[in-house]
Write an enzyme that holds these catalytic residues in place. Structure first.
Site, PDB file in Angstrom:
ATOM      1  CE  LYS A  65     -19.409  32.390 -27.462  1.00 21.98           C
ATOM      2  NZ  LYS A  65     -20.349  33.208 -26.681  1.00 21.98           N
ATOM      3  CG  ASP A 102     -19.909  36.887 -25.297  1.00 19.40           C
ATOM      4  OD1 ASP A 102     -20.446  37.481 -26.244  1.00 19.40           O
ATOM      5  OD2 ASP A 102     -19.669  35.660 -25.302  1.00 19.40           O
TER       6      ASP A 102
HETATM    7  P1  NAP Z   1     -23.379  27.141 -22.162  1.00 14.54           P
HETATM    8  O1  NAP Z   1     -21.962  27.364 -21.804  1.00 14.54           O
HETATM    9  O2  NAP Z   1     -23.785  25.884 -22.850  1.00 14.54           O
HETATM   10  O3  NAP Z   1     -24.241  27.292 -20.785  1.00 14.54           O
HETATM   11  C1  NAP Z   1     -25.636  27.037 -20.789  1.00 14.54           C
HETATM   12  C2  NAP Z   1     -26.225  27.457 -19.443  1.00 14.54           C
HETATM   13  O4  NAP Z   1     -27.660  27.287 -19.504  1.00 14.54           O
HETATM   14  C3  NAP Z   1     -25.735  26.610 -18.246  1.00 14.54           C
HETATM   15  O5  NAP Z   1     -25.761  27.393 -17.086  1.00 14.54           O
HETATM   16  C4  NAP Z   1     -26.828  25.523 -18.209  1.00 14.54           C
HETATM   17  O6  NAP Z   1     -26.947  24.910 -16.930  1.00 14.54           O
HETATM   18  C5  NAP Z   1     -28.055  26.352 -18.485  1.00 14.54           C
HETATM   19  N1  NAP Z   1     -29.175  25.561 -18.988  1.00 14.54           N
HETATM   20  C6  NAP Z   1     -29.319  25.036 -20.227  1.00 14.54           C
HETATM   21  N2  NAP Z   1     -30.502  24.382 -20.320  1.00 14.54           N
HETATM   22  C7  NAP Z   1     -31.119  24.494 -19.116  1.00 14.54           C
HETATM   23  C8  NAP Z   1     -32.355  24.055 -18.583  1.00 14.54           C
HETATM   24  N3  NAP Z   1     -33.221  23.330 -19.328  1.00 14.54           N
HETATM   25  N4  NAP Z   1     -32.671  24.367 -17.305  1.00 14.54           N
HETATM   26  C9  NAP Z   1     -31.809  25.101 -16.545  1.00 14.54           C
HETATM   27  N5  NAP Z   1     -30.611  25.554 -16.994  1.00 14.54           N
HETATM   28  C10 NAP Z   1     -30.269  25.259 -18.266  1.00 14.54           C
HETATM   29  O7  NAP Z   1     -23.940  28.307 -23.104  1.00 14.54           O
HETATM   30  P2  NAP Z   1     -23.534  29.867 -23.091  1.00 14.54           P
HETATM   31  O8  NAP Z   1     -22.474  30.122 -24.097  1.00 14.54           O
HETATM   32  O9  NAP Z   1     -23.271  30.261 -21.690  1.00 14.54           O
HETATM   33  O10 NAP Z   1     -24.878  30.544 -23.651  1.00 14.54           O
HETATM   34  C11 NAP Z   1     -26.048  30.573 -22.864  1.00 14.54           C
HETATM   35  C12 NAP Z   1     -27.135  31.396 -23.543  1.00 14.54           C
HETATM   36  O11 NAP Z   1     -26.697  32.736 -23.725  1.00 14.54           O
HETATM   37  C13 NAP Z   1     -27.526  30.911 -24.950  1.00 14.54           C
HETATM   38  O12 NAP Z   1     -28.923  31.041 -25.069  1.00 14.54           O
HETATM   39  C14 NAP Z   1     -26.814  31.884 -25.877  1.00 14.54           C
HETATM   40  O13 NAP Z   1     -27.492  32.030 -27.130  1.00 14.54           O
HETATM   41  C15 NAP Z   1     -26.917  33.162 -25.065  1.00 14.54           C
HETATM   42  N6  NAP Z   1     -25.866  34.164 -25.390  1.00 14.54           N
HETATM   43  C16 NAP Z   1     -26.287  35.416 -25.758  1.00 14.54           C
HETATM   44  C17 NAP Z   1     -25.340  36.396 -26.050  1.00 14.54           C
HETATM   45  C18 NAP Z   1     -25.795  37.772 -26.434  1.00 14.54           C
HETATM   46  O14 NAP Z   1     -24.968  38.543 -26.956  1.00 14.54           O
HETATM   47  N7  NAP Z   1     -27.042  38.155 -26.202  1.00 14.54           N
HETATM   48  C19 NAP Z   1     -23.963  36.099 -25.974  1.00 14.54           C
HETATM   49  C20 NAP Z   1     -23.570  34.815 -25.584  1.00 14.54           C
HETATM   50  C21 NAP Z   1     -24.535  33.854 -25.296  1.00 14.54           C
HETATM   51  P3  NAP Z   1     -26.095  23.567 -16.562  1.00 14.54           P
HETATM   52  O15 NAP Z   1     -24.724  24.026 -16.163  1.00 14.54           O
HETATM   53  O16 NAP Z   1     -26.882  22.945 -15.469  1.00 14.54           O
HETATM   54  O17 NAP Z   1     -26.095  22.719 -17.825  1.00 14.54           O
END
Ligand code: NAP
Length: 282
Positions: A65, A102
């Protein structure tokens, strides 16, 4: 046939083909979206070929992204402010335009569940790409106060500082745990989980202790697999309103079709297809 693609790596989890193709079919459109698993070493080649690849649009997911931004001739204001795009439109001349659907989809899903963003005190769990889009939109729509809790507290602080520059609003950054998180949750009208915690297969995990969830709050989890995460189950048990991530997923995909086709997506067809696809997913 007009061709679209979703790119990401790995791409095993994507629901985009099921959701978009169901809407295209329901609308009677000769369009098709295919999954293109794109390893990082093939990303540049794909993007260089995109203007002549015969694709009209691309849905972009983790981890690209942010990486698509320099490849875009123009960005919508959300993508520019967030620094990430989840949607590309390829103009007939080959120019690639970037969009981010989003954030608006997150607040639309909250509104559809009866939550009022304007004037609300909001706690966002997570500070990754999705959190950036969600926080910006919450502030643009008039959230009164924003707290951001993240495992890596420095990342939450960076996001709060960026939001301060973009919106002139002071967000509070904190670690994902401890007394400050409990206090922020106790004060929150709306809690949004944007971390990956609780996602399949680690469905027994939750980013927020049940005891911290306030009765009457609205709790949205943007994780959509499983639909009912532990966070949402416990939120219901505490007398909070639970909003699953499936609705945001559908609404951001519908906004993508608006950009690609100028068409109003068939939301019911998308919801049915998502339910089936999630039923097949591990
Ligand atoms: P990203 O940029 O990789 O960010 C991941 C986030 O999750 C960070 O804040 C990370 O914390 C945290 N995290 C991951 N593993 C963790 C753990 N074990 N314990 C605590 N915190 C943890 O990913 P993203 O694009 O933001 O996406 C995040 C989630 O949203 C995914 O599950 C994705 O599928 C979902 N999503 C859903 C939609 C929808 O339309 N429903 C749209 C977009 C994304 P750190 O900074 O400490 O690593």
């Amino acid at each position: 046939m007009e061709e679209y693609a979703v790119i990401g790596w790995p791409l095993g989890h994507t629901m985009s083909p099921a959701v978009h193709n169901a809407s295209f079919a329901a609308l009677g459109l000769a369009c098709r979206l295919g999954a293109v698993p794109l390893p990082p070493d093939r990303f540049d080649t794909f993007m260089e070929a995109l203007p002549r690849a015969g694709l009209r649009g691309v849905a972009v997911t983790i981890p690209y992204k942010e990486r698509v931004l320099p490849r875009c001739a123009s960005l919508d204001d959300v993508a520019a402010a967030v620094g990430a795009a989840n949607t590309l439109l390829v103009e007939p001349g080959g120019a690639v335009r970037g969009f981010n659907t989003d954030g608006p989809a997150a607040t639309e899903a909250l509104r559809a569940a009866g939550a009022e963003v304007r004037g609300a005190r909001v706690l966002v769990l997570g500070a990754g790409g999705a959190a950036r889009a969600v926080c910006l939109q919450l502030l643009r729509e008039g959230a009164a106060a924003l707290a951001i809790a993240n495992r890596t507290a420095a990342r939450a602080a960076r996001l709060a500082a960026d939001l301060g520059r973009a919106c002139g609003v002071e967000a509070e950054a904190m670690p994902l745990g401890g007394d400050r998180l409990a206090a922020a949750a106790a004060a929150a009208d709306i809690v949004v989980n944007t971390t990956a915690v609780g996602m399949c297969p680690r469905v027994d995990e939750t980013p927020l202790p049940a005891s911290a969830i306030r009765r009457g709050a609205v709790v949205m989890d943007i994780v959509y697999n499983p639909v009912e995460t532990r966070l949402l189950r416990e939120a219901r048990g505490r007398g909070a309103r639970a909003v699953p991530g499936t609705e945001m997923l559908i609404l951001q995909a519908a906004a993508q079709e608006g950009i690609w086709l100028g068409a109003t997506a068939d939301l019911d067809a998308m919801r049915r297809a998502l339910t089936c696809a999630l039923g097949r997913s591990p």
